[in-house]
Motif scaffolding. Structure first.
Motif, mmCIF file in Angstrom:
data_model
loop_
_atom_site.group_PDB
_atom_site.id
_atom_site.type_symbol
_atom_site.label_atom_id
_atom_site.label_comp_id
_atom_site.label_asym_id
_atom_site.label_seq_id
_atom_site.Cartn_x
_atom_site.Cartn_y
_atom_site.Cartn_z
ATOM 1 N N GLU A 63 0.811 -1.216 0.000
ATOM 2 C CA GLU A 63 0.000 0.000 0.000
ATOM 3 C C GLU A 63 0.846 1.267 0.000
ATOM 4 O OE1 GLU A 63 -2.831 0.000 3.155
ATOM 5 O OE2 GLU A 63 -3.616 -1.994 2.663
ATOM 6 N N CYS A 64 2.002 1.232 0.637
ATOM 7 C CA CYS A 64 2.759 2.468 0.860
ATOM 8 C C CYS A 64 3.934 2.686 -0.088
ATOM 9 C CB CYS A 64 3.272 2.510 2.299
ATOM 10 S SG CYS A 64 1.977 2.480 3.555
ATOM 11 N N LEU A 65 4.493 1.618 -0.620
ATOM 12 C CA LEU A 65 5.686 1.771 -1.454
ATOM 13 C C LEU A 65 5.305 1.944 -2.917
ATOM 14 C CD1 LEU A 65 8.033 -0.909 0.149
ATOM 15 C CD2 LEU A 65 8.021 1.564 0.546
ATOM 16 N N PRO A 66 6.073 2.725 -3.670
ATOM 17 C CA PRO A 66 5.749 2.983 -5.081
ATOM 18 C C PRO A 66 5.895 1.729 -5.934
ATOM 19 C CG PRO A 66 7.896 3.890 -4.521
ATOM 20 C CD PRO A 66 7.284 3.453 -3.231
ATOM 21 N N ASP A 67 5.205 1.726 -7.061
ATOM 22 C CA ASP A 67 5.199 0.562 -7.942
ATOM 23 C C ASP A 67 6.562 0.273 -8.554
ATOM 24 O OD1 ASP A 67 2.517 0.252 -7.462
ATOM 25 O OD2 ASP A 67 1.865 1.291 -9.281
ATOM 26 N N HIS A 68 7.459 1.255 -8.559
ATOM 27 C CA HIS A 68 8.753 1.052 -9.221
ATOM 28 C C HIS A 68 9.788 0.349 -8.342
ATOM 29 C CE1 HIS A 68 10.577 4.335 -6.934
ATOM 30 N NE2 HIS A 68 9.632 5.167 -7.351
ATOM 31 N N VAL A 69 9.411 -0.077 -7.132
ATOM 32 C CA VAL A 69 10.344 -0.821 -6.288
ATOM 33 C C VAL A 69 9.872 -2.264 -6.158
ATOM 34 C CG1 VAL A 69 10.916 1.265 -4.991
ATOM 35 C CG2 VAL A 69 9.238 -0.335 -4.064
ATOM 36 N N GLN A 70 10.824 -3.149 -5.910
ATOM 37 C CA GLN A 70 10.509 -4.553 -5.680
ATOM 38 C C GLN A 70 10.345 -4.793 -4.181
ATOM 39 O OE1 GLN A 70 12.358 -7.514 -8.338
ATOM 40 N NE2 GLN A 70 13.873 -5.944 -8.843
ATOM 41 N N ILE A 71 9.494 -5.755 -3.834
ATOM 42 C CA ILE A 71 9.167 -6.005 -2.425
ATOM 43 C C ILE A 71 9.299 -7.496 -2.124
ATOM 44 C CG2 ILE A 71 7.397 -5.861 -0.638
ATOM 45 C CD1 ILE A 71 6.113 -3.588 -2.254
ATOM 46 N N ILE A 72 9.968 -7.793 -1.020
ATOM 47 C CA ILE A 72 10.103 -9.174 -0.560
ATOM 48 C C ILE A 72 9.838 -9.213 0.940
ATOM 49 C CG2 ILE A 72 11.597 -11.204 -0.402
ATOM 50 C CD1 ILE A 72 13.366 -9.916 -2.572
ATOM 51 N N GLY A 73 8.945 -10.110 1.346
ATOM 52 C CA GLY A 73 8.733 -10.338 2.765
ATOM 53 C C GLY A 73 9.589 -11.510 3.224
ATOM 54 N N THR A 74 10.307 -11.337 4.323
ATOM 55 C CA THR A 74 11.082 -12.453 4.860
ATOM 56 C C THR A 74 10.880 -12.548 6.363
ATOM 57 O OG1 THR A 74 13.173 -11.352 5.472
ATOM 58 C CG2 THR A 74 12.880 -11.952 3.148
ATOM 59 N N HIS A 75 11.109 -13.720 6.883
ATOM 60 C CA HIS A 75 11.147 -13.919 8.329
ATOM 61 C C HIS A 75 12.282 -14.882 8.654
ATOM 62 C CE1 HIS A 75 9.204 -15.599 12.245
ATOM 63 N NE2 HIS A 75 10.251 -14.825 12.488
ATOM 64 N N PRO A 76 13.427 -14.378 9.068
ATOM 65 C CA PRO A 76 14.492 -15.268 9.544
ATOM 66 C C PRO A 76 13.999 -15.975 10.810
ATOM 67 C CG PRO A 76 15.320 -13.060 9.049
ATOM 68 C CD PRO A 76 13.836 -12.970 9.071
ATOM 69 N N LEU A 77 13.955 -17.290 10.779
ATOM 70 C CA LEU A 77 13.415 -18.051 11.904
ATOM 71 C C LEU A 77 14.497 -18.305 12.947
ATOM 72 C CD1 LEU A 77 11.305 -20.453 9.696
ATOM 73 C CD2 LEU A 77 10.435 -18.589 11.113
ATOM 74 N N PHE A 78 15.207 -17.236 13.271
ATOM 75 C CA PHE A 78 16.289 -17.287 14.248
ATOM 76 C C PHE A 78 16.580 -15.867 14.695
ATOM 77 C CE2 PHE A 78 18.074 -17.073 9.983
ATOM 78 C CZ PHE A 78 18.941 -16.003 10.063
ATOM 79 N N GLY A 79 17.337 -15.759 15.744
ATOM 80 C CA GLY A 79 17.753 -14.454 16.257
ATOM 81 C C GLY A 79 19.175 -14.533 16.761
ATOM 82 N N PRO A 80 19.649 -13.491 17.434
ATOM 83 C CA PRO A 80 21.038 -13.487 17.909
ATOM 84 C C PRO A 80 21.387 -14.669 18.809
ATOM 85 C CG PRO A 80 20.121 -11.274 17.991
ATOM 86 C CD PRO A 80 18.984 -12.196 17.642
ATOM 87 N N GLN A 81 20.419 -15.128 19.623
ATOM 88 C CA GLN A 81 20.722 -16.242 20.525
ATOM 89 C C GLN A 81 20.888 -17.550 19.758
ATOM 90 O OE1 GLN A 81 18.072 -14.186 21.042
ATOM 91 N NE2 GLN A 81 18.805 -12.977 22.784
ATOM 92 N N SER A 82 19.928 -17.853 18.886
ATOM 93 C CA SER A 82 19.980 -19.126 18.166
ATOM 94 C C SER A 82 21.021 -19.124 17.057
ATOM 95 C CB SER A 82 18.600 -19.471 17.589
ATOM 96 O OG SER A 82 18.052 -18.399 16.860
ATOM 97 N N ALA A 83 21.522 -17.935 16.676
ATOM 98 C CA ALA A 83 22.548 -17.847 15.638
ATOM 99 C C ALA A 83 23.932 -17.586 16.223
ATOM 100 C CB ALA A 83 22.193 -16.746 14.643
ATOM 101 N N ALA A 84 24.095 -17.871 17.495
ATOM 102 C CA ALA A 84 25.367 -17.583 18.154
ATOM 103 C C ALA A 84 26.532 -18.346 17.525
ATOM 104 C CB ALA A 84 25.267 -17.911 19.649
#
Length: 256
Positions: free
Chosen positions: A113-134
């Motif tokens: 809804e908010c970003l212009p049509d001339h940009v590409q969009i990717i949704g991601t969710h890294p299923l880890f954080g600083p603790q699990s990626a230590a």
């Protein structure tokens, strides 16, 4: 405000990647991405501070981050829409905008809804954080939701080949439906157990130790993460209700 990438305080030769938000996860991502990108970052909470960061990561203004080839939204889910509205008039055609939120339906909707049509969009969710990626990110999992453009295909290859991640391509709806159980229950149980404390640390079973290991991976996440997981995911309430209902049912068996 700089008008071209050449005016950014970065070295030429690599793609430019900018973080909007540079907390714990942003710094973790920068650590693993710095061999492949020239990186800059902006954080509204510490706009003038030299945060604990890699020497090669430039701390810059918001407008400078918007000029990068790839812009990563590493802010709480509740701030995605405002960040996109601020970015919209600044982004160059072809820019790839990526979010890393714990839920996907709401952030993806905000970006569309908010970003212009001339940009590409990717949704991601890294299923880890600083603790699990230590011990590194190789072998860890990441959900990738294609939204607009074809850049997601290159990103999938990069994440698999260069970082060794296990990448799962899915829709935002599929992600949130599974995450309501996979992540919602984990964080909920961790929250309950951490507030019961103090918990035993010496005379413990192997299964209890594994449970505490899982709790330790999420108990230090900022409150905004739990709020997003439980409030911004449209499937979380039903999963939560089913869990508590079943817990009450099982608990009642011991009251007779």
């Amino acid at each position: 405000m700089p008008q071209t990438l050449n005016e950014l305080p970065l070295k030429p030769g690599k793609p430019h990647l900018g973080f909007v938000g540079y907390g714990g996860f942003g710094q973790l991502a920068a650590l693993h991405l710095s061999p492949y990108f020239d990186i800059c970052a902006y954080d509204s909470l510490r706009p003038n501070a030299r945060m604990m960061t890699l020497p090669e990561v430039a701390i810059v203004g918001f407008e400078q981050v918007a000029l990068c080839d790839v812009v990563v939204l590493a802010v709480p889910v509740s701030e995605i829409r405002a960040s996109c509205e601020k970015l919209a008039p600044l982004l160059r055609p072809g820019t790839v905008v990526v979010d890393v939120g714990s839920v996907k339906i709401a952030p993806v909707s905000d970006m569309i809804e908010c970003l212009p049509d001339h940009v590409q969009i990717i949704g991601t969710h890294p299923l880890f954080g600083p603790q699990s990626a230590a011990n590194g990110v190789a072998g860890l999992k990441l959900s990738l939701c294609p939204v607009r453009g074809s850049a997601w295909r290159n990103l999938r290859v990069f994440l698999r080949r260069q970082l060794g991640l296990k990448v799962y391509v899915c829709s935002a709806n599929h992600h949130d439906r599974d995450a309501a159980t996979v992540q919602g229950l984990t964080h909920l149980i961790a929250k309950v157990l951490s507030e019961i404390g103090p918990l035993p640390t010496e005379m413990t079973t192997a299964s209890f130790d594994l449970l505490m290991q899982a709790v330790s991976m999420v108990q230090d996440d900022p409150p905004s993460v739990l709020h997003a997981i439980e409030s911004a995911n449209p499937y979380a309430a039903d999963v939560r209700s089913a869990f508590f209902a079943k817990a009450a049912e099982i608990g009642a068996q011991f009251e007779t």
